[in-house]
Design an enzyme around this catalytic site. Structure first.
Site, PDB file in Angstrom:
ATOM      1  N   THR A  36       0.818  -1.219   0.000  1.00  0.00           N
ATOM      2  CA  THR A  36       0.000   0.000   0.000  1.00  0.00           C
ATOM      3  C   THR A  36       0.851   1.267   0.000  1.00  0.00           C
ATOM      4  OG1 THR A  36      -1.554   1.259   1.379  1.00  0.00           O
ATOM      5  CG2 THR A  36      -0.086  -0.217   2.539  1.00  0.00           C
ATOM      6  N   ASP A  37       0.252   2.338  -0.489  1.00  0.00           N
ATOM      7  CA  ASP A  37       0.939   3.640  -0.438  1.00  0.00           C
ATOM      8  C   ASP A  37       1.004   4.198   0.986  1.00  0.00           C
ATOM      9  OD1 ASP A  37      -1.744   4.314  -0.105  1.00  0.00           O
ATOM     10  OD2 ASP A  37      -1.809   5.776  -1.736  1.00  0.00           O
ATOM     11  N   GLU A  38       0.194   3.622   1.899  1.00  0.00           N
ATOM     12  CA  GLU A  38       0.157   4.152   3.273  1.00  0.00           C
ATOM     13  C   GLU A  38       1.479   3.983   3.998  1.00  0.00           C
ATOM     14  OE1 GLU A  38      -3.246   3.409   5.656  1.00  0.00           O
ATOM     15  OE2 GLU A  38      -4.621   3.465   3.971  1.00  0.00           O
ATOM     16  N   TYR A  60      -2.134  -0.510  10.908  1.00  0.00           N
ATOM     17  CA  TYR A  60      -2.229  -1.184   9.602  1.00  0.00           C
ATOM     18  C   TYR A  60      -1.010  -0.877   8.739  1.00  0.00           C
ATOM     19  CZ  TYR A  60      -3.381  -1.702   4.657  1.00  0.00           C
ATOM     20  OH  TYR A  60      -3.314  -2.006   3.317  1.00  0.00           O
ATOM     21  N   LYS A 112       2.027  -3.312   7.302  1.00  0.00           N
ATOM     22  CA  LYS A 112       2.346  -3.492   5.873  1.00  0.00           C
ATOM     23  C   LYS A 112       3.794  -3.062   5.599  1.00  0.00           C
ATOM     24  CE  LYS A 112      -0.054  -4.608   2.910  1.00  0.00           C
ATOM     25  NZ  LYS A 112      -0.389  -5.967   2.370  1.00  0.00           N
TER      26      LYS A 112
HETATM   27  P1  NAD Z   1      -9.627  -7.564   1.822  1.00  0.00           P
HETATM   28  O1  NAD Z   1      -9.651  -7.258   3.279  1.00  0.00           O
HETATM   29  O2  NAD Z   1     -10.831  -7.292   1.003  1.00  0.00           O
HETATM   30  O3  NAD Z   1      -9.274  -9.106   1.602  1.00  0.00           O
HETATM   31  C1  NAD Z   1      -8.256  -9.754   2.297  1.00  0.00           C
HETATM   32  C2  NAD Z   1      -8.374 -11.250   1.996  1.00  0.00           C
HETATM   33  O4  NAD Z   1      -7.294 -11.920   2.679  1.00  0.00           O
HETATM   34  C3  NAD Z   1      -9.668 -11.876   2.503  1.00  0.00           C
HETATM   35  O5  NAD Z   1     -10.179 -12.749   1.523  1.00  0.00           O
HETATM   36  C4  NAD Z   1      -9.244 -12.635   3.749  1.00  0.00           C
HETATM   37  O6  NAD Z   1     -10.058 -13.762   4.022  1.00  0.00           O
HETATM   38  C5  NAD Z   1      -7.817 -13.039   3.380  1.00  0.00           C
HETATM   39  N1  NAD Z   1      -6.969 -13.270   4.554  1.00  0.00           N
HETATM   40  C6  NAD Z   1      -6.839 -12.484   5.652  1.00  0.00           C
HETATM   41  N2  NAD Z   1      -5.959 -13.030   6.515  1.00  0.00           N
HETATM   42  C7  NAD Z   1      -5.506 -14.169   5.930  1.00  0.00           C
HETATM   43  C8  NAD Z   1      -4.555 -15.151   6.307  1.00  0.00           C
HETATM   44  N3  NAD Z   1      -3.920 -15.088   7.484  1.00  0.00           N
HETATM   45  N4  NAD Z   1      -4.316 -16.182   5.462  1.00  0.00           N
HETATM   46  C9  NAD Z   1      -4.975 -16.276   4.281  1.00  0.00           C
HETATM   47  N5  NAD Z   1      -5.896 -15.374   3.883  1.00  0.00           N
HETATM   48  C10 NAD Z   1      -6.154 -14.330   4.687  1.00  0.00           C
HETATM   49  O7  NAD Z   1      -8.359  -6.804   1.262  1.00  0.00           O
HETATM   50  P2  NAD Z   1      -8.171  -6.084  -0.156  1.00  0.00           P
HETATM   51  O8  NAD Z   1      -8.750  -4.727  -0.089  1.00  0.00           O
HETATM   52  O9  NAD Z   1      -8.592  -7.011  -1.236  1.00  0.00           O
HETATM   53  O10 NAD Z   1      -6.571  -5.915  -0.145  1.00  0.00           O
HETATM   54  C11 NAD Z   1      -5.732  -6.907  -0.701  1.00  0.00           C
HETATM   55  C12 NAD Z   1      -4.303  -6.479  -0.499  1.00  0.00           C
HETATM   56  O11 NAD Z   1      -4.080  -5.224  -1.109  1.00  0.00           O
HETATM   57  C13 NAD Z   1      -3.912  -6.305   0.971  1.00  0.00           C
HETATM   58  O12 NAD Z   1      -2.604  -6.782   1.137  1.00  0.00           O
HETATM   59  C14 NAD Z   1      -3.968  -4.808   1.201  1.00  0.00           C
HETATM   60  O13 NAD Z   1      -3.068  -4.414   2.204  1.00  0.00           O
HETATM   61  C15 NAD Z   1      -3.551  -4.300  -0.161  1.00  0.00           C
HETATM   62  N6  NAD Z   1      -4.071  -2.984  -0.518  1.00  0.00           N
HETATM   63  C16 NAD Z   1      -5.411  -2.741  -0.524  1.00  0.00           C
HETATM   64  C17 NAD Z   1      -5.878  -1.495  -0.923  1.00  0.00           C
HETATM   65  C18 NAD Z   1      -7.351  -1.153  -0.963  1.00  0.00           C
HETATM   66  O14 NAD Z   1      -7.698  -0.011  -1.254  1.00  0.00           O
HETATM   67  N7  NAD Z   1      -8.257  -2.090  -0.734  1.00  0.00           N
HETATM   68  C19 NAD Z   1      -4.982  -0.497  -1.317  1.00  0.00           C
HETATM   69  C20 NAD Z   1      -3.607  -0.767  -1.237  1.00  0.00           C
HETATM   70  C21 NAD Z   1      -3.176  -2.028  -0.879  1.00  0.00           C
HETATM   71  O1  DAU Z   2      -4.214   3.957   0.462  1.00  0.00           O
HETATM   72  C1  DAU Z   2      -4.388   2.573   0.352  1.00  0.00           C
HETATM   73  C2  DAU Z   2      -5.256   2.080   1.498  1.00  0.00           C
HETATM   74  O2  DAU Z   2      -6.572   2.518   1.231  1.00  0.00           O
HETATM   75  C3  DAU Z   2      -5.211   0.562   1.660  1.00  0.00           C
HETATM   76  O3  DAU Z   2      -3.914   0.148   1.981  1.00  0.00           O
HETATM   77  C4  DAU Z   2      -6.197   0.097   2.743  1.00  0.00           C
HETATM   78  O4  DAU Z   2      -6.235  -1.328   2.777  1.00  0.00           O
HETATM   79  C5  DAU Z   2      -7.572   0.624   2.382  1.00  0.00           C
HETATM   80  O5  DAU Z   2      -8.482   0.287   3.421  1.00  0.00           O
HETATM   81  C6  DAU Z   2      -7.539   2.144   2.182  1.00  0.00           C
HETATM   82  O6  DAU Z   2      -7.263   2.813   3.449  1.00  0.00           O
HETATM   83  P1  DAU Z   2      -8.053   4.148   3.849  1.00  0.00           P
HETATM   84  O7  DAU Z   2      -8.002   4.309   5.303  1.00  0.00           O
HETATM   85  O8  DAU Z   2      -7.621   5.281   2.991  1.00  0.00           O
HETATM   86  O9  DAU Z   2      -9.514   3.702   3.340  1.00  0.00           O
HETATM   87  P2  DAU Z   2     -10.966   3.904   3.988  1.00  0.00           P
HETATM   88  O10 DAU Z   2     -11.947   3.506   2.949  1.00  0.00           O
HETATM   89  O11 DAU Z   2     -11.080   3.291   5.333  1.00  0.00           O
HETATM   90  O12 DAU Z   2     -11.055   5.479   4.183  1.00  0.00           O
HETATM   91  C7  DAU Z   2     -10.881   6.356   3.085  1.00  0.00           C
HETATM   92  C8  DAU Z   2     -10.965   7.767   3.629  1.00  0.00           C
HETATM   93  O13 DAU Z   2     -12.321   8.004   4.067  1.00  0.00           O
HETATM   94  C9  DAU Z   2     -10.104   8.002   4.830  1.00  0.00           C
HETATM   95  O14 DAU Z   2      -9.604   9.339   4.792  1.00  0.00           O
HETATM   96  C10 DAU Z   2     -11.027   7.843   6.023  1.00  0.00           C
HETATM   97  C11 DAU Z   2     -12.356   8.339   5.464  1.00  0.00           C
HETATM   98  N1  DAU Z   2     -13.575   7.697   6.013  1.00  0.00           N
HETATM   99  C12 DAU Z   2     -13.632   6.344   6.017  1.00  0.00           C
HETATM  100  C13 DAU Z   2     -14.722   5.694   6.523  1.00  0.00           C
HETATM  101  C14 DAU Z   2     -14.805   4.196   6.542  1.00  0.00           C
HETATM  102  C15 DAU Z   2     -14.604   8.483   6.491  1.00  0.00           C
HETATM  103  O15 DAU Z   2     -14.546   9.725   6.457  1.00  0.00           O
HETATM  104  N2  DAU Z   2     -15.713   7.848   6.970  1.00  0.00           N
HETATM  105  C16 DAU Z   2     -15.810   6.494   7.039  1.00  0.00           C
HETATM  106  O16 DAU Z   2     -16.843   5.965   7.538  1.00  0.00           O
END
Ligand code: NAD
Ligand code: DAU
Length: 357
Positions: free
Chosen positions: A132-134, A158, A162
């Protein structure tokens, strides 16, 4: 074949579906089915012999070793993670277990397997770590976007977990020679995202007439990347990325949270107008800010664009419209992932207790 972890989650399932649409190469999908993993995400490939689903933990070393020995994948793509920042603030332990310890165990298994390969098989093996970019921390309005060379400054449990996993992936390359590549992407959006994240939560609450909780002033900025564009970027990195390198992947779509929430409200006003002349934006409620809330994320995608020729294809406005339509057309999916009935189904079908954050 390839081994994907977390293939029942939001991004992993999009990747699996697209992969099997595009070619015949089989996938082994190792997923623990936590609250975030939903086998229904892969309904279109249910019964497809090219998709082998295994319920299990990336931290289960004997299981992963056995899977690698049996299936001999040419690559491992690690999507599995605890992914929600708010959950990491409330209960960080699972993030350490899966994102840090789990990734290290996966690296150990991958390394042992890779050492046993020879010639071409060893040469072309890849461990692709999805991150992630975080990890780069937070930007102010005038800062340049994140580059791969930026220092890591994670601010939430989180992002710290990562960041730790990224460091271990790097170390397994530098110390043991494991052929790794890491990607750091921005906020994904699209179909099948669990309704705890901003976009699906707002759609879900709006349709139920519930408050739309905006943290703090809502002026935080995220860069939005459609999940299909992300998956295309991952393919490019898997196919052509340089071993040992990291690649940032972004959507070229910086928006404040208020802009995103208003865009959702306006689209819903058109598609499913509220009764009585009220508007969805009336539901917006400013709530207490997230502790340690990062102000802005932005991605410089010059490296992946220049080296691998990847660029996002979908404009944010079009991607959002498609996403909102998907949620409107798939209300039963939302019901199933949010209701206890789905957890019950997992217990009945797979036994044991799924680890929840
Ligand atoms: P998600 O939470 O939707 O899915 C995670 C999946 O991993 C689920 O299917 C869960 O059952 C599985 N899982 C969790 N723990 C596990 C374990 N110990 N062993 C095997 N499986 C396990 O997540 P996502 O949004 O699809 O993100 C996928 C990846 O991308 C993550 O590594 C996350 O950090 C990264 N990422 C996500 C975002 C985003 O915006 N969603 C952005 C940047 C990076
Ligand atoms: O930047 C990449 C990341 O983006 C991933 O690594 C994470 O897995 C993914 O969850 C996401 O993180 P964020 O914290 O940015 O996503 P989230 O959807 O939780 O929140 C997006 C923005 O919206 C953040 O500034 C918090 C705000 N927010 C979120 C929720 C759930 C609100 O204002 N209200 C809310 O109820």
């Amino acid at each position: 074949m390839i081994l994907v972890t977390g293939g029942c989650g939001f991004i992993g399932s999009a990747f699996v579906l697209r992969w099997l649409q595009d070619q015949d190469e089989p996938i082994v999908n190792l997923d623990l089915l936590t609250y975030a993993g939903h086998p229904g995400n892969l309904a279109p490939v249910a019964g497809d012999p090219r998709h082998v689903f295994v319920r299990g933990d990336i931290g289960d070393l004997p299981l992963v070793r056995e899977l690698l020995a049996r299936h001999r994948p040419r690559a491992i793509l690690n999507f599995a993670a605890e992914s929600h920042v708010d959950r990491s603030i409330a209960a960080p332990q699972a993030f350490i277990e899966t994102n840090v310890v789990g990734t290290v165990k996966l690296l150990q298994a991958a390394h042992a397997f890779w050492q046993g390969l020879a010639g071409d098989e060893a040469q072309r093996f890849r461990f692709l770590h999805v991150s992630t970019d975080e990890v780069y921390g937070t930007l102010s309005a005038d800062d340049p976007p994140f580059r791969e060379t930026d220092a890591y400054e994670p601010n939430s449990p989180y992002s710290a977990s990562k960041a730790a996993s990224d460091h271990f992936v790097r170390a397994w390359h530098h110390t043991y020679g494991l052929p790794v590549v890491t990607t750091n992407c921005s906020n994904n959006y699209g179909p099948r995202q669990f309704p705890e994240k901003l976009i699906p939560l707002m759609i879900h609450n709006a349709l139920k007439g519930l408050p739309l909780p905006v943290y703090g002033d809502g002026q935080q900025v995220r860069d939005w990347l459609h999940v299909d564009d992300h998956c295309a970027g991952l393919r490019a990195v898997l196919d052509r990325g340089r071993v040992g390198e990291t690649y940032n992947i972004g959507g070229r779509s910086e928006r404040t949270n208020m802009q995103v929430v208003h865009a959702i409200c306006s689209a819903l006003d058109e598609l499913v107008p509220r009764s009585g002349g009220s508007q969805y934006a009336d539901l917006i409620t400013h709530v207490k800010d997230r502790p340690g809330h990062d102000r802005r994320y932005a991605i410089d995608d010059g490296k992946i664009a220049g080296e691998l020729g990847w660029a996002p294809a979908l404009a944010f406005e079009e991607g959002m419209r498609q996403t909102i339509r998907w949620y409107l057309d798939n209300q039963s999916w939302v019901e199933s992932v949010t209701s206890g009935a789905y957890r019950h189904w997992v217990e009945q079908n797979y036994g044991g207790r799924a680890r929840a954050a």
